[in-house]
Write an enzyme that holds these catalytic residues in place. Structure first.
Site, PDB file in Angstrom:
ATOM      1  N   SER A 280      80.312  47.072  -6.382  1.00 55.60           N
ATOM      2  CA  SER A 280      79.120  47.892  -6.153  1.00 55.60           C
ATOM      3  C   SER A 280      79.506  49.284  -5.652  1.00 55.60           C
ATOM      4  O   SER A 280      80.287  49.996  -6.276  1.00 55.60           O
ATOM      5  CB  SER A 280      78.199  47.164  -5.172  1.00 55.60           C
ATOM      6  OG  SER A 280      76.956  47.808  -5.057  1.00 55.60           O
ATOM      7  N   MET A 281      78.976  49.685  -4.487  1.00 58.52           N
ATOM      8  CA  MET A 281      79.285  50.998  -3.919  1.00 58.52           C
ATOM      9  C   MET A 281      80.776  51.127  -3.619  1.00 58.52           C
ATOM     10  O   MET A 281      81.325  52.234  -3.621  1.00 58.52           O
ATOM     11  CB  MET A 281      78.463  51.204  -2.644  1.00 58.52           C
ATOM     12  CG  MET A 281      78.766  52.463  -1.866  1.00 58.52           C
ATOM     13  SD  MET A 281      77.711  52.554  -0.400  1.00 58.52           S
ATOM     14  CE  MET A 281      78.529  53.870   0.519  1.00 58.52           C
ATOM     15  N   ASP A 525      71.789  44.257 -13.891  1.00 53.10           N
ATOM     16  CA  ASP A 525      72.194  43.050 -13.169  1.00 53.10           C
ATOM     17  C   ASP A 525      71.255  42.702 -12.026  1.00 53.10           C
ATOM     18  O   ASP A 525      71.612  41.964 -11.119  1.00 53.10           O
ATOM     19  CB  ASP A 525      73.628  43.191 -12.642  1.00 53.10           C
ATOM     20  CG  ASP A 525      73.787  44.307 -11.610  1.00 53.10           C
ATOM     21  OD1 ASP A 525      72.770  44.878 -11.162  1.00 53.10           O
ATOM     22  OD2 ASP A 525      74.943  44.612 -11.240  1.00 53.10           O
ATOM     23  N   HIS A 594      73.797  40.943  -9.334  1.00 47.44           N
ATOM     24  CA  HIS A 594      74.677  41.970  -8.790  1.00 47.44           C
ATOM     25  C   HIS A 594      75.591  41.434  -7.684  1.00 47.44           C
ATOM     26  O   HIS A 594      76.779  41.762  -7.641  1.00 47.44           O
ATOM     27  CB  HIS A 594      73.827  43.121  -8.254  1.00 47.44           C
ATOM     28  CG  HIS A 594      74.619  44.286  -7.760  1.00 47.44           C
ATOM     29  ND1 HIS A 594      75.307  45.127  -8.591  1.00 47.44           N
ATOM     30  CD2 HIS A 594      74.844  44.749  -6.497  1.00 47.44           C
ATOM     31  CE1 HIS A 594      75.906  46.073  -7.886  1.00 47.44           C
ATOM     32  NE2 HIS A 594      75.658  45.852  -6.609  1.00 47.44           N
TER      33      HIS A 594
END
Length: 639
Positions: A280-281, A525, A594
């Site tokens: 992710s980030m 997602d 996700h």
């Protein structure tokens, strides 16, 4: 949780919660698809009775909650109920039929979830896969716990307690919301610690293995890595304070300096280049690191540092071009999750933590704003078109913020992504404008000369469309992400002059066609749009301008096919079919969500193969239309 269920249902707690780990020479297999489907079929037949059970237990829970709050007003003496062995008497109160259904439900749940958490690693171990490269994991946004280290009077009660990522957070938020807000919000001007407040990212594997007790994040990957030989000496978690802008991560915590040291130490002690795993980030953070490490006056590693130290980068669900849902969060303190709440829930949420408060909190965490959409209209479309528009679609995704109707002369009209960002900043406080302008950039570099200039500007370093991959011809990048789960793509807003400083809110009363409570959903997602997770992997990094050294890119998409029995896609989250030479895998249903993808067996399988030096046997797997969408994006290689 399982022990609580056993106590409630009167069963022995001596029974293990999962099967015992197999002996060394014992054959290891994942649960076959047929068995999983049979379990699901049996569960379906019991759905009506299960719903009745859940309804009954929900009612009972409601009574207990009511009793608890009544006790706070001295209406009911809850302690007296406990002294009367209230909980032990529940089985005498509940009808025997309900008890039997509960036991049956528990047994079927155990059948479906009773697998060995280390199965993927054991399977690969039997195929000769062993720990090879040191592994460093970079978690995603919000998943890292934040601990209080302040010793001022207002912070002492929280010392070394997590004010994010634990039940301590919940308790602090409920019992003293104002104090909790003071602790988690950064100083609005500096973007650093407020006076007398000191929160720091938790460190070690505990920082990101679970969010709160029972809700795993990285734990499944850690379990399987351990099975093929990883431990704290050859695997590390590089947790960070996700509230900070990336520039301030280095300024306050020396985060990138520390990450550089971790990598250099891992190489020095193993004589093997590292594998970096981000989610992710965390993928944006790692991309920023690649720019920082080469830059003179910053990482000072030089143009060949990455090639010398890093074997592979595993990019899991990376929001390389931002997460669209981050925009309404900072604009009006909303997102799909709040827009689709029922009226009663909205009333309670607004009374407890109003939209204005939520927007203020999100803005006072500049790291979250790093996920505002990148690429402007070239990526996300204009007022009549978007690359991921579908045939016959009534409203183009290109208008990111839509106003259904307005009689006000102040209405901004329908806005593209570029216009939406300008609208947000124009109507924000100056401190927030400064934080964004001084930390991030959201444009597109159309020439190599622009990119080379941008390498001198740290504001550009999170943006893969304004910079390039490191000059590391031996580096390998693996993009693994889920697809097929409806994801926020655009929104309908309405003006509400008394609502907030921006006077707008998601039009939750508007549902028509593709619009659900003011939210338009598309491919992704569940959290990040397909264009963000997939564009750079499918096309962007295959352009010479963005990948001049010819770094190898492999993409593996995983369709969202959750086990209906499990709310998180099933603990035996299945392997999709892999075409990997002689390796055999089992096809099960699995989650492409996700976060839940981190527990998916096929994802764990791929990560372990790369870490064990078998990544070259992974073949690309495209399931979505990302390559078709990417060809429509208005960014070209020969500009």
């Amino acid at each position: 949780m399982s022990s609580l269920r056993r106590r409630f249902l009167g069963e022995s707690s001596a029974e293990p919660s999962r099967d015992v780990t197999p002996e060394k020479d014992e054959e290891v297999r994942l649960i076959p698809l047929s068995k999983l489907r049979n379990l699901t079929l049996k569960t379906h037949k019991r759905s009506k009775r299960r719903n009745g059970l859940i309804f009954f237990l929900g009612g009972l829970f409601g009574l207990l909650v009511a009793a608890f709050f009544a006790n706070q007003q001295d209406v009911v003496n809850l302690n007296a109920l406990i002294d009367m062995n209230f909980y032990e008497s529940l089985l005498d109160i509940i009808p025997s039929g309900i008890v039997k259904e509960a036991k049956d439900l528990q047994q079927h749940e155990r059948d479906a979830t009773n697998y060995d958490s280390f199965s993927v690693g054991l399977h690969l171990q039997s195929q000769g896969v062993r720990a090879l490269h040191p592994v460093i994991m970079v978690p995603g946004v919000i998943s890292t716990g934040l601990e209080s280290w302040g010793t001022e009077p207002g912070s002492r009660q929280y010392f070394r307690k997590r004010l994010w990522g634990s039940w301590s957070m919940m308790r602090a938020l409920i019992m003293d919301k104002a104090s909790w807000k003071r602790h988690v919000m950064l100083d609005k001007v500096t973007g650093l610690d407020p006076p007398h407040i000191k929160l720091r990212a938790a460190q070690g594997f505990d920082a990101a293995d679970f969010f709160i007790t029972g809700y795993w994040i990285w734990n499944k990957i850690l379990e399987n890595l351990a099975t093929i030989g990883y431990d704290p000496l050859n695997s590390f978690t590089a947790a960070y304070d996700w509230r900070l802008s990336y520039i301030n991560l280095e300024k306050r915590d020396k985060y990138f300096t520390r990450l550089k040291s971790y990598i250099e130490l891992a190489l020095a002690t193993s004589d093997t280049k590292v594998v970096l795993v981000s989610h992710s980030m965390g993928s944006q953070v790692l991309y920023f690191f690649f720019q920082w490490i080469e830059a003179p006056g910053h990482g000072n590693g030089g143009p060949d540092w990455v090639d010398k130290h890093v074997d592979s980068w595993i990019n899991i669900s990376g929001c390389m071009l931002g997460a669209l849902k981050g925009y309404p969060a900072v604009l009006s303190g909303e997102m799909k999750d709040t827009a689709q709440l029922n009226a009663f829930a909205v009333y309670g949420l607004e009374k407890f933590l109003a939209r204005e408060e939520r927007a203020e909190i999100f803005r006072a965490m500049p790291g979250i704003s790093s996920m505002l959409p990148i690429g402007g209209n070239a990526i996300w479309g204009n007022k009549t078109w978007a690359p991921d528009d579908l045939p016959g679609q009534a409203v183009s995704f290109g208008t990111f913020i839509n106003f259904k109707e307005s009689n006000s002369t102040q209405s901004p009209g329908n806005l593209t992504v570029e216009e939406s960002l300008k609208y947000l900043l124009t109507n924000s406080d100056s401190w927030y404008q400064d934080q964004i302008h001084n930390s991030y950039s959201h444009g597109v570099a159309h020439t190599t000369a622009e990119i080379e200039d941008n390498l001198k500007d740290p504001r550009k370093w999170i943006n893969p469309l304004e910079t390039r991959l490191p000059l590391a011809p031996h580096l390998k990048i693996y993009c693994f992400y889920g697809i097929g789960k409806a994801t926020e793509r655009s929104y309908f807003y309405r003006e509400e002059p008394q609502a907030s400083a921006l006077n707008v809110t998601i039009d939750t009363g508007f549902s028509k066609g593709e619009v659900d409570h003011g939210v338009i959903l598309a491919e992704g997602d569940g959290t990040v749009s397909l264009l963000s997770t997939g564009y750079m992997c499918a096309k962007g990094w295959r352009m010479k301008r963005y990948n001049p050294a010819g770094v190898q890119i492999k993409t593996y998409e995983m369709p969202h096919e959750p086990d209906r029995f499990s709310p998180r896609g099933g603990p035996n989250t299945g392997m999709t079919s892999l075409t990997i030479l002689a390796f055999q895998t089992v096809i099960n249903e699995a989650s492409g969500d996700h976060v839940d993808i981190l527990g998916r067996s096929s994802l764990n399988d791929l990560v372990l193969r790369v870490a064990g030096g078998k990544g070259d046997q992974i073949e690309e797997n495209f399931v979505s239309n990302i390559r078709e969408y990417a060809e429509k994006v208005k960014i070209y290689d020969d500009e």
